[in-house]
Each structure stands twice: as structure tokens, then as C-alpha cells.
Design a protein around this motif. Structure first.
Motif: not given
Length: 101
Positions: A17-31, A60-64
Motif C-alpha cells: 500500500x505504501x509503495x503504490x501510494x508513493x509511486x504516483x508522486x514519483x511519477x508526477x515529479x519525473x514525467x 499486479x498493482x506494484x508491478x504496474x
């Protein structure tokens, strides 16, 4: 924020849950920000993303989320692509595709 995001991923590697919550932030900051892509890689984001894929191969959510972040971090950045290759991103993504297709 990038360093904090990577630190949170490392600290909570067992918590999907933490991992899949952090990823959108990381994606937003880098895209759309080249400097942030470089900073994310230097902070260890590529290594942390590959590790989370290896720790949670059946999620599948972590992988995605990890694949999305890896895509954004590597856009137009040859140094990050080289780092990703050496960290085994290709193999991790291939394993994810085979497991979740």
C-alpha cells in the motif's frame, strides 16, 4: 521530495500500500522534468523500483506502478537508461509482463 519518496519506498519495502501510494508522486515529479529524473536516479529510485518488483512479483498493482515510474524516470535520459539496464530493469519488466498478461 524525491529523496523522501525513495527513502519511504526503501523503509516500507514490504508494504504494498505504501509503495503504490508513493509511486504516483514519483511519477508526477519525473514525467515532465528532466532535472527531477536525474535527481530521482541519483537518489536510488531505479534500484528501489526494481527491488519492489522483485519483492512483490505477484502484485499486479506494484508491478504496474513500478513500470510506470521506470518509464517516466528514463524518458530522454541516456544515463538513467544505462543505470536501469545495469540494475536489471529489462528482466524485471519482462517477468512482470509474463506474470500478469
Amino acid at each position: 521530495a524525491l529523496e523522501a519518496a525513495v527513502a519511504a519506498m526503501r523503509r516500507h519495502m514490504g508494504d504494498k500500500e505504501v509503495l503504490t501510494s508513493v509511486c504516483p508522486l514519483l511519477g508526477f515529479l519525473t514525467k515532465s522534468n528532466e532535472e527531477n529524473r536525474t535527481m530521482a536516479a541519483k537518489a536510488g529510485a531505479i534500484e528501489a523500483l526494481v527491488e519492489m518488483m522483485r519483492v512483490h512479483p505477484k502484485s499486479s498493482q506494484v508491478q504496474l506502478h513500478a513500470c510506470g515510474c521506470l518509464y517516466f524516470i528514463n524518458i530522454d535520459n541516456a544515463e538513467n537508461v544505462s543505470r536501469a539496464k545495469s540494475e536489471g530493469v529489462k528482466e524485471a519488466v519482462k517477468a512482470a509482463l509474463m506474470a500478469h498478461s
